[in-house]
Design a protein around this motif. Structure first.
Motif, PDB file in Angstrom:
ATOM      1  N   ARG A  43       0.877  -1.302   0.027  1.00  0.00           N
ATOM      2  CA  ARG A  43      -0.056   0.165   0.025  1.00  0.00           C
ATOM      3  C   ARG A  43       1.014   1.380  -0.041  1.00  0.00           C
ATOM      4  NH1 ARG A  43      -5.862  -0.840   2.312  1.00  0.00           N
ATOM      5  NH2 ARG A  43      -5.964   1.135   2.516  1.00  0.00           N
ATOM      6  N   ALA A  44       1.701   1.181   0.744  1.00  0.00           N
ATOM      7  CA  ALA A  44       2.905   2.175   0.670  1.00  0.00           C
ATOM      8  C   ALA A  44       3.193   2.480  -0.725  1.00  0.00           C
ATOM      9  CB  ALA A  44       4.068   2.241   1.736  1.00  0.00           C
ATOM     10  N   HIS A  45       3.590   1.607  -1.268  1.00  0.00           N
ATOM     11  CA  HIS A  45       4.456   1.601  -2.557  1.00  0.00           C
ATOM     12  C   HIS A  45       3.388   2.231  -3.570  1.00  0.00           C
ATOM     13  CE1 HIS A  45       6.975   1.174  -6.271  1.00  0.00           C
ATOM     14  NE2 HIS A  45       6.014   0.325  -6.717  1.00  0.00           N
ATOM     15  N   GLY A  46       2.300   1.444  -3.453  1.00  0.00           N
ATOM     16  CA  GLY A  46       1.098   2.165  -4.391  1.00  0.00           C
ATOM     17  C   GLY A  46       0.855   3.583  -4.171  1.00  0.00           C
ATOM     18  N   GLY A  47       0.688   3.891  -2.849  1.00  0.00           N
ATOM     19  CA  GLY A  47       0.435   5.308  -2.571  1.00  0.00           C
ATOM     20  C   GLY A  47       1.721   6.587  -3.116  1.00  0.00           C
ATOM     21  N   ARG A  48       2.772   5.863  -3.072  1.00  0.00           N
ATOM     22  CA  ARG A  48       3.829   6.718  -3.774  1.00  0.00           C
ATOM     23  C   ARG A  48       3.650   6.604  -5.300  1.00  0.00           C
ATOM     24  NH1 ARG A  48       6.589   3.988   0.088  1.00  0.00           N
ATOM     25  NH2 ARG A  48       7.489   2.466  -1.517  1.00  0.00           N
ATOM     26  N   MET A  49       3.257   5.463  -5.986  1.00  0.00           N
ATOM     27  CA  MET A  49       3.095   5.430  -7.281  1.00  0.00           C
ATOM     28  C   MET A  49       1.956   6.257  -7.778  1.00  0.00           C
ATOM     29  SD  MET A  49       3.471   1.845  -9.740  1.00  0.00           S
ATOM     30  CE  MET A  49       1.748   1.756  -9.836  1.00  0.00           C
ATOM     31  N   LEU A  50       0.681   5.969  -7.520  1.00  0.00           N
ATOM     32  CA  LEU A  50      -0.434   6.359  -7.759  1.00  0.00           C
ATOM     33  C   LEU A  50      -0.482   8.020  -7.356  1.00  0.00           C
ATOM     34  CD1 LEU A  50      -2.914   3.680  -7.442  1.00  0.00           C
ATOM     35  CD2 LEU A  50      -1.985   4.737  -9.649  1.00  0.00           C
ATOM     36  N   GLY A  51       0.039   8.134  -6.147  1.00  0.00           N
ATOM     37  CA  GLY A  51       0.219   9.501  -5.710  1.00  0.00           C
ATOM     38  C   GLY A  51       0.812  10.676  -6.618  1.00  0.00           C
ATOM     39  N   ALA A  52       2.046  10.070  -7.439  1.00  0.00           N
ATOM     40  CA  ALA A  52       2.663  11.020  -8.284  1.00  0.00           C
ATOM     41  C   ALA A  52       1.658  11.034  -9.590  1.00  0.00           C
ATOM     42  CB  ALA A  52       3.812  10.328  -8.511  1.00  0.00           C
ATOM     43  N   VAL A  53       0.926  10.222 -10.119  1.00  0.00           N
ATOM     44  CA  VAL A  53       0.355  10.225 -11.268  1.00  0.00           C
ATOM     45  C   VAL A  53      -1.197  10.880 -11.258  1.00  0.00           C
ATOM     46  CG1 VAL A  53      -0.687   8.660 -13.229  1.00  0.00           C
ATOM     47  CG2 VAL A  53       1.318   8.444 -11.980  1.00  0.00           C
ATOM     48  N   MET A  54      -1.790  10.506 -10.159  1.00  0.00           N
ATOM     49  CA  MET A  54      -3.380  10.945 -10.055  1.00  0.00           C
ATOM     50  C   MET A  54      -3.654  12.197 -10.155  1.00  0.00           C
ATOM     51  SD  MET A  54      -4.621   8.184 -10.752  1.00  0.00           S
ATOM     52  CE  MET A  54      -6.018   7.251 -10.346  1.00  0.00           C
ATOM     53  N   PRO A  55      -2.991  13.056  -9.309  1.00  0.00           N
ATOM     54  CA  PRO A  55      -3.208  14.510  -9.670  1.00  0.00           C
ATOM     55  C   PRO A  55      -3.269  15.015 -11.078  1.00  0.00           C
ATOM     56  CG  PRO A  55      -1.577  14.330  -7.877  1.00  0.00           C
ATOM     57  CD  PRO A  55      -1.602  12.957  -8.469  1.00  0.00           C
ATOM     58  N   PHE A  56      -2.343  14.793 -12.138  1.00  0.00           N
ATOM     59  CA  PHE A  56      -2.587  15.129 -13.318  1.00  0.00           C
ATOM     60  C   PHE A  56      -3.468  14.521 -13.843  1.00  0.00           C
ATOM     61  CE2 PHE A  56       2.107  15.101 -12.055  1.00  0.00           C
ATOM     62  CZ  PHE A  56       2.580  16.471 -12.182  1.00  0.00           C
ATOM     63  N   TRP A  57      -4.023  13.231 -13.573  1.00  0.00           N
ATOM     64  CA  TRP A  57      -4.863  12.411 -14.292  1.00  0.00           C
ATOM     65  C   TRP A  57      -6.550  13.156 -13.926  1.00  0.00           C
ATOM     66  CZ3 TRP A  57      -4.587   6.289 -14.546  1.00  0.00           C
ATOM     67  CH2 TRP A  57      -5.242   6.154 -15.596  1.00  0.00           C
ATOM     68  N   TYR A  58      -6.333  13.520 -12.468  1.00  0.00           N
ATOM     69  CA  TYR A  58      -7.774  14.189 -12.219  1.00  0.00           C
ATOM     70  C   TYR A  58      -8.004  15.514 -12.785  1.00  0.00           C
ATOM     71  CZ  TYR A  58      -9.461  10.941  -8.613  1.00  0.00           C
ATOM     72  OH  TYR A  58      -9.868   9.988  -8.053  1.00  0.00           O
ATOM     73  N   ILE A  59      -6.598  16.484 -12.780  1.00  0.00           N
ATOM     74  CA  ILE A  59      -6.825  17.740 -13.227  1.00  0.00           C
ATOM     75  C   ILE A  59      -6.979  17.461 -14.840  1.00  0.00           C
ATOM     76  CG2 ILE A  59      -5.481  19.878 -13.486  1.00  0.00           C
ATOM     77  CD1 ILE A  59      -6.700  19.177 -10.680  1.00  0.00           C
ATOM     78  N   GLY A  60      -6.323  16.876 -15.241  1.00  0.00           N
ATOM     79  CA  GLY A  60      -6.691  16.497 -16.922  1.00  0.00           C
ATOM     80  C   GLY A  60      -8.030  16.268 -17.242  1.00  0.00           C
ATOM     81  N   SER A  61      -8.594  15.422 -16.392  1.00  0.00           N
ATOM     82  CA  SER A  61     -10.126  14.722 -16.762  1.00  0.00           C
ATOM     83  C   SER A  61     -10.730  16.005 -16.519  1.00  0.00           C
ATOM     84  CB  SER A  61     -10.400  13.711 -15.762  1.00  0.00           C
ATOM     85  OG  SER A  61      -9.685  12.549 -16.147  1.00  0.00           O
ATOM     86  N   LEU A  62     -10.579  16.794 -15.596  1.00  0.00           N
ATOM     87  CA  LEU A  62     -11.379  17.940 -15.373  1.00  0.00           C
ATOM     88  C   LEU A  62     -11.327  19.165 -16.441  1.00  0.00           C
ATOM     89  CD1 LEU A  62     -13.401  19.387 -13.373  1.00  0.00           C
ATOM     90  CD2 LEU A  62     -11.300  20.309 -12.159  1.00  0.00           C
ATOM     91  N   VAL A  63     -10.276  19.212 -16.828  1.00  0.00           N
ATOM     92  CA  VAL A  63     -10.088  20.227 -17.971  1.00  0.00           C
ATOM     93  C   VAL A  63     -10.872  19.750 -19.009  1.00  0.00           C
ATOM     94  CG1 VAL A  63      -8.392  21.070 -19.402  1.00  0.00           C
ATOM     95  CG2 VAL A  63      -7.872  21.032 -17.203  1.00  0.00           C
TER      96      VAL A  63
END
Length: 148
Positions: A43-63
């Motif tokens: 879970r810690a590794h997943g948090g680091r990996m997805l935590g780095a990608v998801m902000p861009f994915w969420y903002i990109g989707s919102l745009v």
């Protein structure tokens, strides 16, 4: 042009919803069933990996959703797109206020430095994440409905 925007938005957003759904109902249950400290480390590794990608994915989707709403303002289904965008904003706010603070702590945990209540914190994160997934699925459903 609007058709291409709708397809790109639906695919990008749909993939993000699929990832979040799989975290909730596949990945984390697998991690929770692993022996000893493996699940917490995963879970810690997943948090680091997805935590780095998801902000861009969420903002990109919102745009993309916002551009779709603006470009298709006088077309049928625009109200559904705007509502989907509002739900996506709700999920972003939920993420920033509820999930990210827990994730920022848990992604640095190891068996040696994690707090005593780490399992409780993970269960709280999971509960918030289930709500976020429900909001995202509702938003995605509205986008798909706007296409027909």
């Amino acid at each position: 042009m609007l058709d291409a925007l709708q397809v790109v938005t639906t695919v990008a957003f749909g993939l993000m919803v699929g990832v979040e759904f799989s975290v909730a109902f596949v990945i984390n249950p697998i991690f929770n069933a692993l022996p000893e400290d493996s699940g917490q480390l995963g879970r810690a590794h997943g948090g680091r990996m997805l935590g780095a990608v998801m902000p861009f994915w969420y903002i990109g989707s919102l745009v993309l959703v916002a551009v779709w709403a603006i470009a298709g303002w006088h077309h049928d289904g625009t109200g559904l797109v705007v509502t989907a965008g509002a739900l996506l904003i709700v999920s972003v706010v939920m993420s920033l206020l509820l999930l990210v603070p827990i994730n920022n702590q848990s992604k640095t945990w190891t068996p040696e430095n994690r707090p005593e209540d780490w399992k409780e914190q993970m269960h709280r994160w999971d509960r918030f994440h289930y709500v976020r997934v429900a909001v995202l699925v509702a938003a995605f459903t509205l986008l798909v409905a706007a296409l027909v």
